[in-house]
Design a protein around this motif. Structure first.
Motif, short mmCIF file in Angstrom:
data_model
loop_
_atom_site.label_atom_id
_atom_site.label_comp_id
_atom_site.label_asym_id
_atom_site.label_seq_id
_atom_site.Cartn_x
_atom_site.Cartn_y
_atom_site.Cartn_z
N SER A 40 -2.88 -8.06 -8.54
CA SER A 40 -3.77 -6.95 -8.87
C SER A 40 -3.05 -5.64 -8.54
CB SER A 40 -5.07 -7.09 -8.07
OG SER A 40 -5.63 -5.83 -7.80
N LEU A 67 -10.24 4.81 2.68
CA LEU A 67 -10.26 5.15 4.10
C LEU A 67 -9.21 4.29 4.79
CD1 LEU A 67 -14.12 5.12 4.59
CD2 LEU A 67 -12.64 7.12 4.45
N PRO A 115 -7.58 3.40 8.61
CA PRO A 115 -7.82 3.61 10.05
C PRO A 115 -6.82 4.61 10.63
CG PRO A 115 -7.84 1.26 9.53
CD PRO A 115 -7.40 1.98 8.29
N ALA A 168 -10.73 -7.44 -7.14
CA ALA A 168 -10.11 -7.16 -5.84
C ALA A 168 -11.16 -7.29 -4.75
CB ALA A 168 -9.52 -5.75 -5.84
N ILE A 169 -10.73 -7.84 -3.64
CA ILE A 169 -11.62 -8.02 -2.50
C ILE A 169 -11.20 -7.03 -1.43
CG2 ILE A 169 -12.29 -9.62 -0.68
CD1 ILE A 169 -11.77 -11.88 -2.69
N THR A 170 -12.13 -6.16 -1.06
CA THR A 170 -11.76 -5.17 -0.06
C THR A 170 -12.98 -4.83 0.79
OG1 THR A 170 -10.73 -3.01 0.27
CG2 THR A 170 -12.13 -3.24 -1.65
N HIS A 200 -3.44 3.45 11.81
CA HIS A 200 -2.55 2.76 10.87
C HIS A 200 -1.34 3.65 10.59
CE1 HIS A 200 -1.13 0.94 7.11
NE2 HIS A 200 -1.83 -0.12 7.45
N LEU A 202 0.87 -1.17 0.00
CA LEU A 202 0.00 0.00 0.00
C LEU A 202 0.91 1.22 0.00
CD1 LEU A 202 -2.45 -0.96 2.92
CD2 LEU A 202 -2.96 -1.08 0.48
N GLN A 237 -16.86 1.53 2.84
CA GLN A 237 -17.73 2.34 3.69
C GLN A 237 -18.69 3.07 2.76
OE1 GLN A 237 -16.89 6.09 6.30
NE2 GLN A 237 -16.40 4.32 7.55
N ALA A 252 -8.88 -5.17 -11.58
CA ALA A 252 -9.14 -4.59 -10.27
C ALA A 252 -10.53 -4.94 -9.76
CB ALA A 252 -8.96 -3.08 -10.32
N LEU A 310 -16.62 4.44 -0.46
CA LEU A 310 -15.15 4.50 -0.39
C LEU A 310 -14.63 3.15 0.09
CD1 LEU A 310 -14.56 8.03 1.17
CD2 LEU A 310 -13.71 7.23 -1.05
N ARG A 311 -13.52 2.74 -0.48
CA ARG A 311 -12.88 1.51 -0.02
C ARG A 311 -12.14 1.77 1.30
NH1 ARG A 311 -11.97 2.52 -5.16
NH2 ARG A 311 -12.71 1.12 -6.80
N VAL A 312 -12.00 0.73 2.10
CA VAL A 312 -11.25 0.82 3.35
C VAL A 312 -10.02 -0.08 3.21
CG1 VAL A 312 -11.31 0.45 5.86
CG2 VAL A 312 -13.39 1.15 4.64
N GLU A 313 -8.84 0.45 3.44
CA GLU A 313 -7.62 -0.35 3.35
C GLU A 313 -6.84 -0.24 4.65
OE1 GLU A 313 -6.57 -2.34 0.99
OE2 GLU A 313 -7.81 -1.81 -0.75
N GLY A 314 -6.04 -1.26 4.89
CA GLY A 314 -5.14 -1.21 6.04
C GLY A 314 -5.81 -1.59 7.34
N ALA A 315 -7.03 -2.11 7.28
CA ALA A 315 -7.72 -2.49 8.52
C ALA A 315 -7.78 -4.00 8.64
CB ALA A 315 -9.12 -1.92 8.54
#
Lengths: 440, 440
Positions: free
Chosen positions: A265, A272, A274, B349-351, A277, A160, B354, B346, B435-440
């Motif tokens: 991918s 978003l 957290p 992609a699984i994400t 993070h 990321l 929100q 893309a 919106l996608r959420v990443e890093g959680a």
């Protein structure tokens, strides 16, 4: 060391293609740091020419005799070709010419690598020469060597990246000031963080090129710009940013490279993240690359992703690597103790301090302590006074107060003497703590 | 690629010295990932033996036939010796024996490098072999290659490292819970973050060894443990931590290597770090190394500084580097496309997402939306409802409300269908954002 001195060796001929924001810094550092670079590279690095579009434009710090518009012969005569002109042609043709001629190539050209990387790598493989591109991914942040070499025994699952400083600055401003996108972009333009035409940044295209390179690196697979799904920040509103904060998130534009059950991918979109993070703390125009690896776990690499000097730092690191490879046959992690500087005692370290005192809570005490510090030559940055929770008593009818003094830089020795003198002052009851301040 | 297949080559013989927390992970990964490691290294890596103190103790995942108490002959027969036994002797003698025999050495032994590094490097220089020690500085965090190679064209001014996870965990707990030092250490012991005897960590000695290695690396100068002034966290109180917060700081134990006008200074002590500094965000048992360089500016490297798998990741990265150097003569940044994975679109992609909606503010709406998502197979992690500031009107007598839904992971395709269905629900006025959420 058993190897001959670096200055005994034949100089390596470095050709510089382009002399803009990055190229002029590369030229400056090659010249100013020539002795150190020679020691690190194992041979002197000689800047033999700088290819520019117009030799009549003066370039600060660059000998005008080095400027030429005729890049071809310059490339042919070089051991190491540094391509910082950007764009497609003539960069592509010159790099292929350098490779065919047996020169090592160092490039910061992310767009070209993202579109034509596979062809360039194949040509380099064929010719047995190396292409170095640390500066093309995230400016000064070392990411190519860590991913390719340090993680060579591990499996990367996901990368990321905050790899575009302009959009990170814009989103950060929206988050801290409540500005809308257009206002934040306008502000970024005023401050020089965004181009007059911000499309490449705001539309995510710059990040997409880097996503392609990151995905190729992380998964040892050829991923080009066409493979990257790209969505910029143009639809992000002040409301989105505000609601993100309310739900414990921040909005970041991410370049994502991911190993999926079916393959790889690569995509760019706002997301978003957290608030706790590590990527959420990447502020302003800074960049960061977050890597999730199977054994290593979470890693993050943080720094400046753009700018003349930071990018030139990455370029020169690659130039030294290319030179070492030529001179020493790629001897890897040599123990390089060429500097051999003296080690000085910690007491000579110069740092800032925060001193916490318990004093009698009466007018004039703060001034008295401040006066003493000034007499001792210790400069105060801030003083803060707060009542102590210790109740007033017969001996201290007005109670006690905490005094927290933050100093400007001072030596340990100067501070030690000062603390002793402060402790002896009549209204001072106790030196509660003395802590150094770093990173400020 | 024009080079012969990696499996055609003679295997490189790897000897493992020590089979504890790190060694057992190295053995496991060498075996489980043999094919990938061979592709990356350019030749198969054969684990030829594991030196242990007691062969009767079973080691999970390690062939008992590989165990031996006789390390000497094992070292003599190896191309690459991996030293993860720790301590002084016999580690030191075995490493010197490996070097004398012409083997490359990979070590995670920070204490030995901090005390005897200069002698070991000199022996390796003499014998023309390499010592790799990425795992000795900050566990899984790549720091040796970035500082030594990526920054080879730059000048490092200062290094600030959070290099001891135990003390960072303890200080972090004191900061978030208000605990005193002893309670926080006891808690860290219960959770396995601190040893029964925490002296080496809490006293700063572990960090001091790393400070010596970091200073040597950053300034190309031989700095040993004796040169490092060391102060642990034993005097830090709950009050210190609380006052740090009140003045906008956090307390961190830092390993500091600094270029001064007179030479190099290396020290370890607790310090106040501004709350907005990247090091302040390094939480729990994580480590980070912050580097201030002249041209690159500020850089930070973040990750896990200890633990079996993270340290083994760094060790194996070094093993692959050592192997490449033997096989390919150190060919540097080769374009390694051995994986050649397919690139997937893309949309697969699984994400997490929100979704923010504007809905009619009446009972049952939340349940209705949740029901629909469940029907579509999209699992909800959290829903939050908040009144809109749009005033109630004739059409919407009860006013409108925001509904913020955070989903568990779903594919883009599944989500797109769901959003369409939600938009068609009677009480839904608007899909405000997805919106996608990443890093959680």
């Amino acid at each position: 060391m058993s190897s001959p001195s670096s200055t005994d060796r034949r100089p390596l001929r470095v050709a510089l293609l382009g002399c803009g924001v990055v190229g002029s810094q590369v030229a400056r550092m090659l010249t100013e740091h020539a002795a150190d670079l020679a020691a690190r590279a194992g041979a002197p690095l000689e800047l033999v020419g700088v290819a520019v579009r117009d030799v009549s434009v003066p370039r600060e710090g660059v000998d005008p005799a080095l400027l030429t518009t005729d890049a071809g012969p310059l490339v042919d005569a070089a051991d190491i070709v540094v391509e910082v002109m950007g764009g497609d042609e003539p960069a592509r043709g010159l790099m292929l010419r350098a490779i065919a001629g047996g020169a090592a190539v160092v490039t910061a050209n992310k767009a070209l690598l993202a579109s034509d990387g596979p062809a360039l790598y194949a040509a380099a493989d064929e010719a047995g020469v190396d292409i170095y591109f640390e500066a093309a991914v995230a400016g000064a942040i070392p990411i190519v060597r860590p991913v390719r070499e340090s993680l060579a025994g591990d499996y990367v699952r996901k990368v990321l990246g905050i790899v575009n400083g302009t959009t990170n600055y814009v989103l950060d401003q929206m988050s801290t000031t409540g500005l809308g996108l257009d206002e934040a972009v306008a502000q970024a333009q005023q401050l020089g963080y965004a181009e007059a035409d911000p499309t490449a940044d705001v539309g995510g295209h710059d990040a997409a090129a880097k996503a392609a390179i990151l995905a190729s690196l992380a998964f040892h697979t050829r991923v080009t710009l066409d493979d990257v799904a790209c969505e910029g920040i143009t639809s992000i509103t002040a409301d989105d940013v505000a609601w993100a904060a309310k739900t414990g998130h921040v909005v970041k534009l991410l370049a994502i490279a991911e190993r999926t059950p079916d393959g790889v991918s690569a995509r760019v979109h706002p997301a978003l993240v957290p608030a706790d993070h590590p990527l959420a703390g990447v502020r302003g125009a800074f960049n960061a690359v977050f890597v999730e690896a199977e054994a290593a776990g979470d890693l993050m690499f943080y720094g400046q992703g753009a700018g003349g000097a930071p990018t030139a730092s990455a370029v020169l690191g690659d130039v030294v690597s290319a030179a070492r490879h030529r001179v020493l046959g790629g001897k890897g992690p040599e123990e390089s103790t060429y500097a051999a500087l003296p080690v000085v005692p910690a007491s000579s370290a110069i740092t800032r301090y925060q001193v916490r005192l318990l004093v009698v809570d009466r007018p004039g005490v703060l001034a008295q302590v401040a006066h003493l510090l000034a007499d001792q030559g210790v400069s105060i940055e801030a003083v803060r006074q707060a009542p102590s929770d210790r109740p007033a008593g017969v001996d201290e009818p007005s109670g006690l107060a905490h005094l927290i003094i933050t100093t400007h830089t001072a030596t340990e020795a100067a501070l030690a003497g000062t603390v002793e003198a402060v402790a002896a002052l009549d209204p001072v009851r106790e030196i509660t703590s003395v802590l150094r301040v770093e990173g400020a």
